[in-house]
Scaffold this active site. Structure first.
Site, short mmCIF file in Angstrom:
data_model
loop_
_atom_site.label_atom_id
_atom_site.label_comp_id
_atom_site.label_asym_id
_atom_site.label_seq_id
_atom_site.Cartn_x
_atom_site.Cartn_y
_atom_site.Cartn_z
N LYS A 84 0.81 -1.22 0.00
CA LYS A 84 0.00 0.00 0.00
C LYS A 84 0.85 1.28 0.00
O LYS A 84 0.35 2.35 -0.28
CB LYS A 84 -1.01 0.01 1.15
CG LYS A 84 -0.44 0.14 2.54
CD LYS A 84 -1.56 0.03 3.57
CE LYS A 84 -1.08 0.04 5.01
NZ LYS A 84 -0.54 1.29 5.47
N ASP A 85 2.17 1.13 0.30
CA ASP A 85 3.05 2.30 0.25
C ASP A 85 3.60 2.58 -1.15
O ASP A 85 4.20 3.63 -1.37
CB ASP A 85 4.26 2.10 1.19
CG ASP A 85 3.86 2.07 2.66
OD1 ASP A 85 2.81 2.66 3.00
OD2 ASP A 85 4.59 1.46 3.46
N ARG A 132 -8.49 8.20 4.14
CA ARG A 132 -9.40 7.11 3.79
C ARG A 132 -10.14 6.60 5.03
O ARG A 132 -11.36 6.40 5.01
CB ARG A 132 -8.60 5.95 3.17
CG ARG A 132 -9.39 4.66 3.02
CD ARG A 132 -8.48 3.48 2.68
NE ARG A 132 -7.50 3.17 3.72
CZ ARG A 132 -7.75 2.46 4.82
NH1 ARG A 132 -8.97 1.99 5.04
NH2 ARG A 132 -6.82 2.23 5.70
N ARG A 133 -9.37 6.39 6.10
CA ARG A 133 -10.02 5.90 7.33
C ARG A 133 -10.95 6.96 7.91
O ARG A 133 -12.06 6.66 8.34
CB ARG A 133 -8.96 5.51 8.36
CG ARG A 133 -8.22 4.22 8.01
CD ARG A 133 -7.16 3.86 9.04
NE ARG A 133 -6.53 2.59 8.71
CZ ARG A 133 -5.23 2.35 8.83
NH1 ARG A 133 -4.41 3.30 9.27
NH2 ARG A 133 -4.73 1.17 8.52
N ARG A 154 0.81 10.04 13.91
CA ARG A 154 1.82 9.29 13.18
C ARG A 154 2.60 8.47 14.18
O ARG A 154 2.38 8.55 15.37
CB ARG A 154 2.76 10.26 12.45
CG ARG A 154 2.14 10.82 11.19
CD ARG A 154 3.16 11.09 10.11
NE ARG A 154 4.06 9.97 9.87
CZ ARG A 154 5.25 10.11 9.31
NH1 ARG A 154 5.68 11.29 8.95
NH2 ARG A 154 6.03 9.06 9.11
N ARG A 160 1.47 4.59 18.54
CA ARG A 160 0.03 4.78 18.31
C ARG A 160 -0.81 4.15 19.42
O ARG A 160 -1.73 4.78 19.94
CB ARG A 160 -0.35 4.21 16.95
CG ARG A 160 0.29 4.98 15.80
CD ARG A 160 -0.10 4.40 14.46
NE ARG A 160 0.76 4.97 13.40
CZ ARG A 160 0.35 5.19 12.17
NH1 ARG A 160 -0.88 4.91 11.81
NH2 ARG A 160 1.16 5.69 11.28
N CYS A 247 -1.47 7.55 -2.28
CA CYS A 247 -1.92 6.79 -1.10
C CYS A 247 -2.35 7.71 0.03
O CYS A 247 -2.73 7.26 1.09
CB CYS A 247 -0.86 5.80 -0.64
SG CYS A 247 0.64 6.53 -0.01
#
Length: 322
Positions: A84-85, A132-133, A154, A160, A247
């Site tokens: 996805k990166d 997106r989230r 981040r 996190r 992305c």
């Protein structure tokens, strides 16, 4: 590929615990198929050192460029990326030799007191730096008759989850695959159904990349390739590319295989684009035969993107800044 059997293959990886873990899994698999030792070469990328939010530093490619530069300079033989990166455009001089079997593509919630998303209180503070989230979590909360506040964060998994443990946030959202790969999947308090939150295109999949000129290594790494993962991820990334989104854009996509008994005969591709506040989502799906080639997988993604653009997706893509 230097074919001396005792010569170690050099695998370029980011330094994070997650990257080292997933690269370690790939290294073991490469040792098994080649009989060669594999050594990890740690490389620091811009995305690792920058403290800016991903959407502000461009998102696409910030974790990838340094690894690709090391490949081009011959400092490493191959590299492992979170798929996805990867930017959707592939450089001519590099090839993705393998996409191993995909991990769980879903997003995971890590919340205080073991709460699921549906149990979060009204006004809960949820940490994520992903547009997106944000778009889909706001829409999901709204559907449950409540609101949440998304807080841009981040950092690595420890950082996190630390926001929740310290009481700064009620919950954070992470990729389930990442938690699983570092052996912390049991810390998820909820796995978000793809019916409510579609993952990032390629989420849960890895890309093993090397020089296009290294035919011997391409053949060896190709033994790790999972054709179903490759077909699904190719369709998802084609959708992303056709929507002209990096992305850091609020695009979710997932291709899954539909089986009739034991026979896999169809692939369903779902896509979503939304405004950051979740007030408007364009969500569509298409189903077709399992793609048998790269071109067929690309066509499936482009076809769904065209339908989404016709339904107004382009207007939602403009929300690039946080």
């Amino acid at each position: 590929m230097n074919s001396r059997p005792d010569q170690p293959l050099r695998l370029g990886t980011r330094r994070s615990k997650l990257a080292m873990s997933q690269s370690g899994h790939v290294a073991e698999a490469v040792r098994a198929v080649t009989g060669r030792p594999v050594e990890l070469v740690e490389i620091t990328t811009y995305g690792d050192v920058s403290r800016e939010h991903l959407a502000q530093i461009g998102g696409t490619g910030v974790f990838v460029t340094a690894l690709r530069d090391a490949l081009a300079r011959g400092e490493v033989d191959f590299a492992v990326h979170s798929l996805k990166d990867l930017p959707t455009a592939q450089p001519d001089e590099l090839v993705i030799a393998a996409m191993p079997k995909r991990e769980d593509p879903r997003d995971a919630l890590v919340a205080r007191d073991g709460l699921t998303f549906e149990q979060l209180p009204d006004g809960a503070r949820v940490g994520t730096g992903s547009p997106r989230r944000m778009a889909q979590l706001h829409a999901y909360a709204k559907g449950l008759g409540k609101r949440i506040e998304c807080v841009a964060i981040r950092g690595n998994v420890d950082t996190r989850i630390g926001f929740v443990r310290d009481g700064e946030l009620d919950a954070v959202v992470l990729a389930a695959a990442g938690l699983n790969r570092i052996g912390r999947g049991d810390e998820a308090t909820d796995l978000l159904s793809v019916d409510n939150v579609l993952p990032a295109p390629g989420q849960g999949a890895l890309a093993v990349e090397c020089l296009a000129s290294d035919t011997e290594l391409i053949a060896a790494l190709g033994q790790l390739d999972d054709p179903y993962t490759r077909a699904a991820v190719t369709a998802e990334r084609a959708l992303l590319a056709a929507l002209e989104a990096g992305c850091s854009a609020p695009v979710g996509a997932l291709a899954d295989l539909l089986a009739d008994g034991q026979t896999v005969n169809e692939m369903r591709l779902r896509g979503v684009v939304g405004t950051l506040d979740g007030s408007t989502l364009v969500q569509l799906s298409t189903t077709g035969p399992v793609p048998q080639s790269y071109d067929e997988a690309m066509a499936l993604g482009r076809e769904l993107a065209d339908e989404m653009l016709a339904k107004g997706a382009a207007g939602l893509m403009g929300e690039r800044s946080l």
